[in-house]
Design a protein around this motif. Sequence first.
Motif, short mmCIF file in Angstrom:
data_model
loop_
_atom_site.label_atom_id
_atom_site.label_comp_id
_atom_site.label_asym_id
_atom_site.label_seq_id
_atom_site.Cartn_x
_atom_site.Cartn_y
_atom_site.Cartn_z
N ILE A 58 27.38 58.40 44.64
CA ILE A 58 27.57 56.95 44.52
C ILE A 58 27.38 56.31 45.87
O ILE A 58 28.09 56.64 46.83
N THR A 59 26.41 55.41 45.95
CA THR A 59 26.19 54.65 47.17
C THR A 59 27.03 53.40 47.06
O THR A 59 26.71 52.49 46.29
N ARG A 60 28.14 53.37 47.80
CA ARG A 60 29.06 52.23 47.74
C ARG A 60 28.47 51.05 48.52
O ARG A 60 27.79 51.23 49.52
N LEU A 61 28.78 49.87 48.03
CA LEU A 61 28.32 48.64 48.65
C LEU A 61 29.45 48.02 49.46
O LEU A 61 30.53 48.57 49.55
N LYS A 62 29.20 46.87 50.04
CA LYS A 62 30.19 46.12 50.82
C LYS A 62 30.75 46.97 51.96
O LYS A 62 31.95 47.00 52.22
N ASN A 63 29.88 47.69 52.64
CA ASN A 63 30.25 48.54 53.77
C ASN A 63 31.25 49.63 53.40
O ASN A 63 32.01 50.10 54.23
N GLY A 64 31.26 50.01 52.14
CA GLY A 64 32.16 51.07 51.70
C GLY A 64 31.57 52.43 52.01
O GLY A 64 30.41 52.56 52.37
N PHE A 65 32.40 53.45 51.88
CA PHE A 65 31.95 54.81 52.10
C PHE A 65 31.21 55.28 50.85
O PHE A 65 31.68 55.11 49.75
N SER A 66 30.06 55.89 51.05
CA SER A 66 29.37 56.50 49.93
C SER A 66 30.05 57.82 49.64
O SER A 66 30.52 58.50 50.55
N VAL A 67 30.12 58.17 48.36
CA VAL A 67 30.92 59.32 47.95
C VAL A 67 30.20 60.17 46.92
O VAL A 67 29.24 59.73 46.30
N GLN A 68 30.72 61.37 46.75
CA GLN A 68 30.33 62.24 45.65
C GLN A 68 31.56 62.38 44.78
O GLN A 68 32.65 62.65 45.28
N GLY B 242 41.23 51.85 39.41
CA GLY B 242 42.24 51.90 40.47
C GLY B 242 43.65 51.99 39.93
O GLY B 242 44.46 52.81 40.38
N TYR B 243 43.96 51.18 38.92
CA TYR B 243 45.29 51.21 38.32
C TYR B 243 45.53 52.53 37.58
O TYR B 243 46.64 53.08 37.62
N ALA B 244 44.51 53.05 36.90
CA ALA B 244 44.65 54.33 36.19
C ALA B 244 44.93 55.46 37.18
O ALA B 244 45.77 56.33 36.93
N LEU B 245 44.25 55.43 38.32
CA LEU B 245 44.51 56.45 39.35
C LEU B 245 45.93 56.34 39.88
O LEU B 245 46.62 57.35 40.05
N ILE C 123 43.00 57.08 46.52
CA ILE C 123 42.39 55.99 45.76
C ILE C 123 41.42 55.22 46.65
O ILE C 123 40.32 54.86 46.22
N GLN C 124 41.80 55.00 47.89
CA GLN C 124 40.93 54.31 48.86
C GLN C 124 39.60 55.06 48.99
O GLN C 124 38.53 54.45 48.91
N ASP C 125 39.67 56.36 49.18
CA ASP C 125 38.45 57.16 49.32
C ASP C 125 37.64 57.16 48.02
O ASP C 125 36.42 57.05 48.04
N TYR C 126 38.33 57.30 46.90
CA TYR C 126 37.65 57.36 45.61
C TYR C 126 36.87 56.09 45.31
O TYR C 126 35.74 56.13 44.83
N LEU C 127 37.46 54.94 45.63
CA LEU C 127 36.80 53.66 45.37
C LEU C 127 35.88 53.22 46.51
O LEU C 127 35.17 52.24 46.38
N GLY C 128 35.92 53.96 47.63
CA GLY C 128 35.04 53.65 48.75
C GLY C 128 35.47 52.44 49.57
O GLY C 128 34.64 51.79 50.20
N HIS C 129 36.77 52.14 49.57
CA HIS C 129 37.26 51.02 50.36
C HIS C 129 37.32 51.38 51.84
O HIS C 129 37.81 52.45 52.19
N ARG C 130 36.85 50.51 52.70
CA ARG C 130 37.01 50.72 54.13
C ARG C 130 38.42 50.30 54.57
O ARG C 130 39.02 50.95 55.41
N ILE D 4 42.33 49.66 53.71
CA ILE D 4 43.36 50.08 52.75
C ILE D 4 44.04 48.89 52.08
O ILE D 4 44.59 49.02 50.99
N GLN D 5 43.97 47.71 52.68
CA GLN D 5 44.54 46.52 52.07
C GLN D 5 43.89 46.23 50.72
O GLN D 5 44.51 45.61 49.86
N ASN D 6 42.65 46.64 50.54
CA ASN D 6 41.97 46.46 49.27
C ASN D 6 42.45 47.46 48.21
O ASN D 6 42.15 47.30 47.04
N THR D 7 43.18 48.46 48.65
CA THR D 7 43.62 49.53 47.75
C THR D 7 45.07 49.39 47.34
O THR D 7 45.43 49.76 46.22
#
Length: 183
Positions: free
Chosen positions: A62-72, A142-145, A155-162, A164-167
């Motif tokens: 998953i290539t995350r957008l909004k400067n997020g971390f891309s993840v597998q 996010g809520y299910a996690l 959750i932050q890593d899973y959703l690709g948030h840079r 943590i306030q977004n998480t």
Amino acid sequence: MSGRKYLTQIEMEKLVGTVSTGVNRVRDKCMLLMCFIHGLRVSELANLKVKDIELSTKIIYITRLKNGFSVQHPIQDREITFIKEWLNTRPQYLDSDSEWLFLSRHGGQLSRQQLYRLFRKYGEDAGINVAVHPHMLRHACGYALADTGCDTRLIQDYLGHRNIQNTVIYTASNAGRFRSITI
């Protein structure tokens, strides 16, 4: 309830279950499930490519957008059936040799606008009393996690948030986190 920005797990099941007929049912069921399971933004969903799915290793890139971390992410067993069914159906679509995983019936990549319309329609069909849009599935993830007890950092890593306030919105509202406290 009109200001709610997420779907519950029960609503998610109703949403996916609503997609039972129509020429695009296989594609749409797969999209809804993947959007929820991986917490995809609408553009991340639209931009998924066939090469991002590795069924042999059960991995999605998953290539995350909004400067997020891309993840597998691991591909969950319950979505493998839907992905395989979609990949078997996909050659019937125009431009099936395209790199995009999800295609429009008329050929080419699905647009953000098409995805918004589809999600809203399925929300209405499911009888969900809020106007469903793709980002609600990301929040539902996010809520299910958080409901399963996942740590905020995970959750932050899973959703690709840079940031943590977004998480923290997912874990801060989870009453379950206080269950172990006794006074």
